[in-house]
Design a protein around this motif. Structure first.
Motif, PDB file in Angstrom:
ATOM      1  N   LYS A   1      -4.482  -5.346   6.008  1.00  0.00           N
ATOM      2  CA  LYS A   1      -5.710  -4.816   5.709  1.00  0.00           C
ATOM      3  C   LYS A   1      -5.576  -3.481   4.580  1.00  0.00           C
ATOM      4  N   ALA A   2      -4.556  -2.711   5.261  1.00  0.00           N
ATOM      5  CA  ALA A   2      -4.821  -1.688   4.054  1.00  0.00           C
ATOM      6  C   ALA A   2      -3.546  -2.267   2.690  1.00  0.00           C
ATOM      7  N   ASP A   3      -2.677  -3.246   2.468  1.00  0.00           N
ATOM      8  CA  ASP A   3      -2.511  -3.326   1.249  1.00  0.00           C
ATOM      9  C   ASP A   3      -3.663  -4.004   0.548  1.00  0.00           C
TER      10      ASP A   3
ATOM     11  N   HIS B   1       0.677  -0.787  -0.130  1.00  0.00           N
ATOM     12  CA  HIS B   1       0.073   0.132  -0.270  1.00  0.00           C
ATOM     13  C   HIS B   1       0.898   1.241  -0.091  1.00  0.00           C
ATOM     14  N   THR B   2       2.003   1.156  -0.074  1.00  0.00           N
ATOM     15  CA  THR B   2       2.943   2.107   0.509  1.00  0.00           C
ATOM     16  C   THR B   2       3.421   2.283  -1.468  1.00  0.00           C
TER      17      THR B   2
ATOM     18  N   ALA C   1      -6.506  -3.492   0.364  1.00  0.00           N
ATOM     19  CA  ALA C   1      -7.567  -2.085   0.872  1.00  0.00           C
ATOM     20  C   ALA C   1      -6.578  -1.509  -0.605  1.00  0.00           C
ATOM     21  N   TRP C   2      -5.921  -1.801  -1.084  1.00  0.00           N
ATOM     22  CA  TRP C   2      -4.103  -1.153  -2.336  1.00  0.00           C
ATOM     23  C   TRP C   2      -5.176  -1.975  -3.513  1.00  0.00           C
TER      24      TRP C   2
ATOM     25  N   GLU D   1      -8.716  -0.870  -4.341  1.00  0.00           N
ATOM     26  CA  GLU D   1      -8.718   0.634  -5.555  1.00  0.00           C
ATOM     27  C   GLU D   1      -7.866   0.422  -6.619  1.00  0.00           C
ATOM     28  N   ASN D   2      -6.961  -0.528  -7.002  1.00  0.00           N
ATOM     29  CA  ASN D   2      -6.713  -0.789  -7.964  1.00  0.00           C
ATOM     30  C   ASN D   2      -7.629  -1.941  -9.607  1.00  0.00           C
TER      31      ASN D   2
END
Length: 353
Positions: free
Chosen positions: A250-252, A57-58, A254-255, A258-259
């Motif tokens: 979790k943030a991954d 996610h970064t 969500a990434w 998004e994509n």
């Protein structure tokens, strides 16, 4: 013991006998502390970090596709410990191009030693429908082929953000239809087909089983779903528990959403939110494998429960102290070797009847 889905007593016995965790309670929304990886799993995670891998996610999509993978980390550990690939190295492979709805689909055919014709497993790799390729998941395909004594057709698919949902699902179905129609061309037996996939690929395998049933074409005899994406709820107990897990948190996820999707609401589609479906009857028997340190654990278990409620024969195992992506790490992570042995045993049984 982790909370999870109800399973049959036969599954409980099998899980305890081979090192998995038998799951006997429904998952809840209450999170426990994230578990500690086994020493072997931690060695892989440390190697991945040392290679310079960063949380997905970064990164930009281009950076994420270019950075080191868990497979690269396994290769480092194998080299450091002097471990070879074993019988999986004997598998023959060749690349092919499959006609697809959006152009050619890259695929790789893995053939075990022997005369054949062989049963055929159509396998879909993970990567959140955004990253990864056939090379990234080579170890899983090889070990499925040698363990199940079957040809594995490992199929790539279009990925987001260039080609968003449902492009990957369309390609996955096209690859299965091609494998059925051309099995004889590569010494395969179209009467003995199975589906397999990991993570996003597990979701694709589950969907192809549904699509094959609805289209009334050659039915797969089994579906192997390894930590499949099966829901769109990021508040499950495993999401809360493993929000900061590596290599998938979790943030991954969500990434990936998004994509991989034109808009976030598309993740509510029943092809993604499999746990909400009410049309699961008539599907082939399933093996569902989950990992303790994985945001996707709860939805994988919930999908196993939904299949079982629809009358589908299901066995499910959760493996403790391992993370998402562990399945192909059998050379260096004992739980991965156990999971692969379990999966290939189930596939052999289904494909030789």
């Amino acid at each position: 013991m982790l909370p999870s889905v109800a399973v049959t007593s036969a599954v409980v016995f099998a899980a305890l006998a081979s090192g998995g965790t038998a799951q006997t309670k429904p998952e809840t929304g209450t999170a426990q502390a994230m578990a500690t990886p086994s020493p072997e799993m931690q060695t892989v995670l440390d190697a991945l970090k040392a290679l310079g891998a960063k949380p997905l996610h970064t990164l930009t999509v281009e950076e994420a596709r270019a950075q080191p993978t868990p497979a690269d980390a396994v290769a480092v550990v194998m080299k450091d410990k002097g471990i070879d690939a074993g019988p999986a190295a004997e598998i023959k492979m060749r690349d092919v191009a499959i006609p697809g709805p959006g152009g050619e689909i890259k695929a790789r055919i893995y053939t075990p030693p022997g005369a054949g014709p062989f049963p055929v497993i159509v396998y879909y790799h993970g990567g959140g429908w955004v990253i990864a390729n056939l090379d990234t998941y080579d170890a899983s395909a090889r070990r499925l082929s040698v363990g199940a004594k079957a040809i594995v057709v490992s199929s790539h698919y279009r990925q987001g953000p260039e080609d968003v949902f449902p492009a990957a699902h369309e390609d996955a179905y096209a690859a299965y239809v091609w494998a059925v129609e051309h099995a004889g061309d590569f010494n395969g037996d179209a009467a003995h087909m199975a589906l397999a996939g990991e993570s996003a690929g597990g979701n694709l395998a589950a969907n192809v089983a549904i699509m094959a049933r609805d289209a009334k074409i050659t039915q797969p005899l089994h579906q192997l779903l390894v930590y499949p994406v099966a829901g769109n709820d990021m508040t499950t107990s495993s999401y809360l528990e493993n929000a900061d897990a590596a290599p998938l948190g979790k943030a991954d996820m969500a990434w990936f959403v998004e994509n991989a999707f034109a808009k976030p609401d598309d993740a509510a589609d029943p092809r993604i939110n499999l746990v909400s479906r009410t049309d699961l009857s008539g599907l082939p028997p399933a093996t569902v494998i989950t990992a303790q340190i994985d945001p996707l654990r709860s939805e994988g278990m919930a999908y196993a429960k939904a299949l079982e409620a629809a009358g589908v024969a299901v066995e499910m195992k959760n493996y403790d102290a391992v993370t998402h992506e562990f399945f192909g790490m059998g050379t260096v992570v004992p739980q991965a070797a156990q999971a692969m042995d379990y999966a290939t045993s189930r596939l052999r049984q289904a494909l030789t009847n």
